[in-house]
Design a protein around this motif. Structure first.
Motif, mmCIF file in Angstrom:
data_model
loop_
_atom_site.group_PDB
_atom_site.id
_atom_site.type_symbol
_atom_site.label_atom_id
_atom_site.label_comp_id
_atom_site.label_asym_id
_atom_site.label_seq_id
_atom_site.Cartn_x
_atom_site.Cartn_y
_atom_site.Cartn_z
ATOM 1 N N GLN A 120 21.965 106.050 -15.496
ATOM 2 C CA GLN A 120 21.079 104.976 -15.910
ATOM 3 C C GLN A 120 19.650 105.503 -15.836
ATOM 4 O O GLN A 120 19.193 105.947 -14.795
ATOM 5 N N ASP A 121 18.986 105.487 -16.987
ATOM 6 C CA ASP A 121 17.566 105.867 -17.107
ATOM 7 C C ASP A 121 17.276 107.265 -16.545
ATOM 8 O O ASP A 121 16.418 107.437 -15.679
ATOM 9 N N GLN A 171 9.211 107.308 -27.600
ATOM 10 C CA GLN A 171 8.225 106.362 -27.094
ATOM 11 C C GLN A 171 8.189 106.455 -25.573
ATOM 12 O O GLN A 171 9.194 106.825 -24.947
ATOM 13 N N GLN A 172 7.048 106.106 -25.028
ATOM 14 C CA GLN A 172 6.870 106.267 -23.587
ATOM 15 C C GLN A 172 7.715 105.306 -22.777
ATOM 16 O O GLN A 172 7.950 105.554 -21.592
ATOM 17 N N SER A 173 8.184 104.239 -23.402
ATOM 18 C CA SER A 173 9.054 103.321 -22.665
ATOM 19 C C SER A 173 10.476 103.853 -22.580
ATOM 20 O O SER A 173 11.330 103.223 -21.954
ATOM 21 N N GLY A 174 10.738 104.997 -23.169
ATOM 22 C CA GLY A 174 12.056 105.617 -23.066
ATOM 23 C C GLY A 174 12.875 105.464 -24.334
ATOM 24 O O GLY A 174 12.752 104.468 -25.040
ATOM 25 N N ASN A 233 16.161 104.646 -26.353
ATOM 26 C CA ASN A 233 17.191 103.634 -26.093
ATOM 27 C C ASN A 233 18.569 104.160 -26.471
ATOM 28 O O ASN A 233 18.902 104.277 -27.652
ATOM 29 N N CYS A 258 17.902 103.999 -20.796
ATOM 30 C CA CYS A 258 16.708 104.595 -21.420
ATOM 31 C C CYS A 258 16.536 106.031 -20.942
ATOM 32 O O CYS A 258 16.530 106.303 -19.737
ATOM 33 N N TYR A 277 14.363 109.497 -20.621
ATOM 34 C CA TYR A 277 12.995 110.000 -20.569
ATOM 35 C C TYR A 277 13.047 111.521 -20.657
ATOM 36 O O TYR A 277 13.433 112.194 -19.699
ATOM 37 N N HIS A 335 4.903 109.329 -19.744
ATOM 38 C CA HIS A 335 3.653 108.799 -19.213
ATOM 39 C C HIS A 335 3.225 109.663 -18.041
ATOM 40 O O HIS A 335 3.965 109.838 -17.072
ATOM 41 N N THR A 336 2.028 110.205 -18.141
ATOM 42 C CA THR A 336 1.491 111.070 -17.093
ATOM 43 C C THR A 336 0.272 110.403 -16.502
ATOM 44 O O THR A 336 -0.635 110.005 -17.234
ATOM 45 N N TYR A 376 -3.059 110.455 -14.269
ATOM 46 C CA TYR A 376 -4.095 111.378 -13.797
ATOM 47 C C TYR A 376 -4.921 110.683 -12.734
ATOM 48 O O TYR A 376 -5.356 109.543 -12.911
ATOM 49 N N ARG A 408 7.217 111.830 -14.364
ATOM 50 C CA ARG A 408 8.568 111.779 -13.816
ATOM 51 C C ARG A 408 9.150 113.154 -13.523
ATOM 52 O O ARG A 408 10.120 113.280 -12.773
ATOM 53 N N HIS A 458 6.823 98.175 -29.352
ATOM 54 C CA HIS A 458 6.608 99.153 -28.280
ATOM 55 C C HIS A 458 7.838 99.401 -27.427
ATOM 56 O O HIS A 458 7.773 100.211 -26.490
ATOM 57 N N ASP A 490 13.114 101.552 -31.356
ATOM 58 C CA ASP A 490 14.338 101.106 -32.023
ATOM 59 C C ASP A 490 15.493 101.174 -31.030
ATOM 60 O O ASP A 490 15.509 102.069 -30.165
ATOM 61 N N LEU A 548 6.278 100.315 -18.165
ATOM 62 C CA LEU A 548 6.911 100.977 -19.301
ATOM 63 C C LEU A 548 5.901 101.394 -20.361
ATOM 64 O O LEU A 548 6.063 102.428 -21.003
ATOM 65 N N ASN A 549 4.892 100.584 -20.568
ATOM 66 C CA ASN A 549 3.901 100.842 -21.613
ATOM 67 C C ASN A 549 2.488 100.693 -21.062
ATOM 68 O O ASN A 549 1.719 99.847 -21.522
ATOM 69 N N ARG A 561 -0.071 102.385 -21.501
ATOM 70 C CA ARG A 561 -1.147 102.725 -22.439
ATOM 71 C C ARG A 561 -1.192 101.800 -23.629
ATOM 72 O O ARG A 561 -1.729 102.165 -24.676
ATOM 73 N N PHE A 616 16.613 99.359 -19.791
ATOM 74 C CA PHE A 616 17.073 98.695 -21.003
ATOM 75 C C PHE A 616 17.247 97.194 -20.779
ATOM 76 O O PHE A 616 16.794 96.385 -21.594
ATOM 77 N N LYS A 642 13.903 95.609 -20.837
ATOM 78 C CA LYS A 642 13.394 95.460 -22.208
ATOM 79 C C LYS A 642 14.032 94.244 -22.878
ATOM 80 O O LYS A 642 13.362 93.480 -23.584
#
Lengths: 481, 203
Positions: free
Chosen positions: A46-47, A108-111, A113, A128, A130, A166-167, A169, A216, B50, B53, B110-111, B113, B170, B173
């Motif tokens: 998972q993820d 995408q940075q949210s992972g 799918n 998701c 990464y 996502h990094t 700083y 991560r 965001h 898909d 998750l987002n 940015r 997931f 989301k």
């Protein structure tokens, strides 16, 4: 009102249910539900977080009612796209496996799918992914202090930049020889990789500053920058920049400004830079080493031209610091135009030499007409252009003498003069090389009306001389008998 | 104005001096609902954009699982008496803000940015609260007070957040999609119900 039966997570809710108050928690995907007749599934892992180019082995295990729900007919999608069946295999009656190789960075940075579907397309479970890179060492840290009250730093996020994850700083700082680590809190003040420390900064003692990057997949730390606030001071641009004409001088503009008031008590010296450009040009010309003065005259400009001028300041030597400060931003552009040239020729101040005959401009035509009239009506003949050219040579000599008197530098000595200058005072501090005196074969910029007056005067003088001398003037012009 | 339970006919009120204010309040609340309907659609579009898909793809249909403390308008909602409909609208609008806050918390991780999405979620919580309060005011003015008092379900909502986070990204989301969808459905429903109260003629 919530429908269906709550899952195990939901059963942790303890509050008795008034209508529409929270009764049950969300029955999340992946939590098996009994008695509903619906299938659910669990994806493992998972993820996960993975390096670009690595592989992934995943499974989708179905829980269903009635028992023995088969894994046949299940399929995978990744970011909405169905994965080829050859990447999947049925491990057992209720488990479908997936093998992905050489993974690309996350879209995408949210992972990404990854979804397990039943044969009818319904979603059974999701996970998701990464996929990315660990951060590289941030570098190129630069900092500046606005009027010694704060510190703003900027950095570059590592050689490759894009980690696909996502990094985060974090700018850290501490006093060099003592004190604890502090973390900057106001980010993105002057761009995406910047931070602002607004207060509580010590002077006359060095700080150590560095940036830590974390995502991560790992972390990285920049080299440490050591600085004293006093050595990185900048200021607001010089206020009250005024640009004005210098009397009627068509190739000069006077620039005046005020030194930044914020630093007036800090025993600093300032040096300034000026830049200017023609209105419809993008090329700036920079005047360096304006030193500690607050005015300057630009010379060698084109007449009748709009110029934009900006000034900036460098407050070096604050409290005796030996280092130069940081240049301020440029002041807002100030525009002014040089007077129009009253002499013919393109742009008035152009230095391009012209070969061949003098150009037959409108003034020259007027003079020819004038001379023709003189011939006809003043009883003088052969009043030639020789006299006219002699007069031109006299004008050139007069123009050159005037330039030297006003301190406009000859070529090669730009920026070093301190002189009274022309009207308005101030030092000339640069500009284009002034126009060299043209040869007699070149056109000469002049005032056409002055030319006519002088021409009339000369012609009358010659005619008078002819009449007095009985037909021969002192210039050698032959008069008609 | 006399308090008549269940009475929602402004024209039947004998207190002429209060009627213009009530009409104005109804119009104002209806206008707010109409505006928030548009904002809710924009929030939903931004949200799916965001998450990647298949969120946002035509035909994407995750399971419509129940959300703590809130359900979609029932199929029979339109057939209910208007006071009851408005009470349900007010109750749903009161339940939405903490759920939107939970979604915002997930999206902040998750987002991070995408500040615009985070801001829209924050605004949506505030707007739902405002619209719910306005509907309750209208109900009270019409003598059909909403059942309550409502308490924001903060403890259970926090538990829902923890459960969603523990279950994975997931599901979080999907939860956000569900909540944004419910927000859109309920403001749209509220706008429709209020439209039946708006007096005819120019404002």
């Amino acid at each position: 009102m919530p429908a269906g039966r709550p899952g195990p997570a939901a059963q942790s809710a303890r509050r008795p249910p008034p209508p529409l108050l929270p009764l049950l928690l969300l029955c999340v995907l992946g939590a098996p539900r009994a008695g509903s007749g619906a299938h659910t599934a669990v994806i493992s892992p998972q993820d996960p977080t993975l390096l670009i180019g690595s592989s992934l082995q995943a499974t989708c295990s179905v829980h269903g009612d009635p028992p023995g729900t088969t894994a046949e007919g299940l399929y995978w999608t990744l970011n909405g796209r169905r994965l080829p069946p050859e990447l999947s295999r049925v491990l057992n009656a209720s488990t479908l496996a997936l093998a992905l190789a050489n993974l690309n960075g996350s879209r995408q940075q949210s992972g990404d799918n990854l979804v397990c579907h039943a044969h009818d397309g319904s979603i059974l479970a999701g996970s998701c992914l990464y996929v990315g890179l660990p951060p590289e060492k941030p570098f190129n840290i630069s900092c500046w202090s606005k009027n010694m009250k704060d510190l703003t730093c900027r950095w570059t996020p590592g050689a490759h930049g894009e980690t696909f994850l996502h990094t985060n700083y974090s700018l850290k700082y501490k006093l060099r020889w003592y004190g604890q680590d502090n973390t900057c809190e106001e980010y993105h003040t002057v761009g995406p990789h910047s931070c602002h420390i607004p207060k509580d900064l010590a002077l006359f003692t060095p700080y150590e500053i560095w940036v830590e990057a974390t995502n991560r997949l790992g972390s990285a730390r920049s080299d440490v920058l050591t600085l004293d606030i006093l050595d990185v001071v900048t200021t607001d641009p010089p206020p009250d920049v005024h640009v004005s004409r210098v009397g009627g001088l068509e190739d000069q503009l006077s620039v005046r400004w005020v030194s930044p008031p914020a630093l007036k008590d800090f025993l600093f010296q300032a040096k300034y830079q000026i830049r200017y450009r023609v209105e419809d040009s993008v090329d700036w010309k920079v005047v360096d080493d304006v030193s500690n003065q607050t005015s300057c005259r630009l010379a060698g400009l084109k007449p009748g031209t709009v110029y934009f001028v900006q000034v900036r300041c460098n407050p070096f030597g604050i409290y005796g610091s030996k280092k130069a400060g940081i240049w301020s931003e440029w002041s807002h552009p100030t525009a002014a135009s040089t007077p129009r040239s009253e002499r013919p020729g393109p742009g008035g101040g152009a230095c391009e030499p012209r070969g061949g005959e003098p150009s037959s401009g409108p003034v020259r035509r007027e003079l020819k007409q004038f001379l023709g009239w003189l011939k006809k009506h003043a009883y003088c003949s052969n009043l030639s252009f020789r006299l006219y050219d002699q007069w031109r040579a006299w004008m050139q000599k007069s123009h050159k003498t005037r330039n030297q008197d006003e301190g406009i530098l000859p070529s090669g000595r730009r920026g070093a003069a301190r002189g009274k200058g022309g009207p308005g005072g101030g030092s000339v501090c640069g500009g284009r090389k002034p126009c060299p005196a043209p040869s007699t074969s070149e056109s000469l910029p002049w005032n056409p009306f002055l030319l006519l007056l002088i021409g009339i005067d000369l012609a009358l003088t010659v005619c008078l001389a002819c009449n007095v001398a009985g037909g021969r003037s002192s210039s050698g012009t032959t008069c008609p008998s | 104005m006399s308090q008549r339970e269940g009475s929602l006919d402004p024209q039947a009120d004998d207190s002429v001096s209060l009627l213009p204010h009530l009409e104005a309040k109804i119009r104002q609340t209806h206008s707010l609902a109409r505006l928030l309907t548009k904002y809710a659609e924009q929030l939903l579009q931004e949200y799916v954009q965001h998450q990647g898909d298949p969120f946002g793809l035509p035909g994407f249909s995750p399971p419509r699982l129940p959300v703590a403390g809130l359900s979609a308008p029932a199929p029979g909602h339109a057939g209910l008496p208007l006071p009851e409909r408005l009470r349900l609208d007010a109750a749903a609008l009161a339940a939405l803000p903490p759920l939107l806050d939970v979604v915002r918390g997930h999206q902040a991780e998750l987002n991070p940015r995408v500040p615009r999405l985070l801001r829209r979620l924050e605004d949506a919580a505030r707007q739902a609260r405002a619209l719910g309060a306005a509907v309750e005011t209208v109900l009270a003015a019409l003598g059909a007070a909403a059942r309550g008092p409502w308490h924001e379900p903060s403890a259970a909502t926090a538990a829902a957040a923890a459960a969603a986070s523990a279950a994975g990204v997931f599901p979080a989301k999907v939860l956000g999609l569900r909540v944004c969808g419910l927000y859109s459905e309920w403001v749209s429903r509220t706008e429709g119900d209020l439209s039946q109260l708006v007096p005819e003629g120019p404002a």
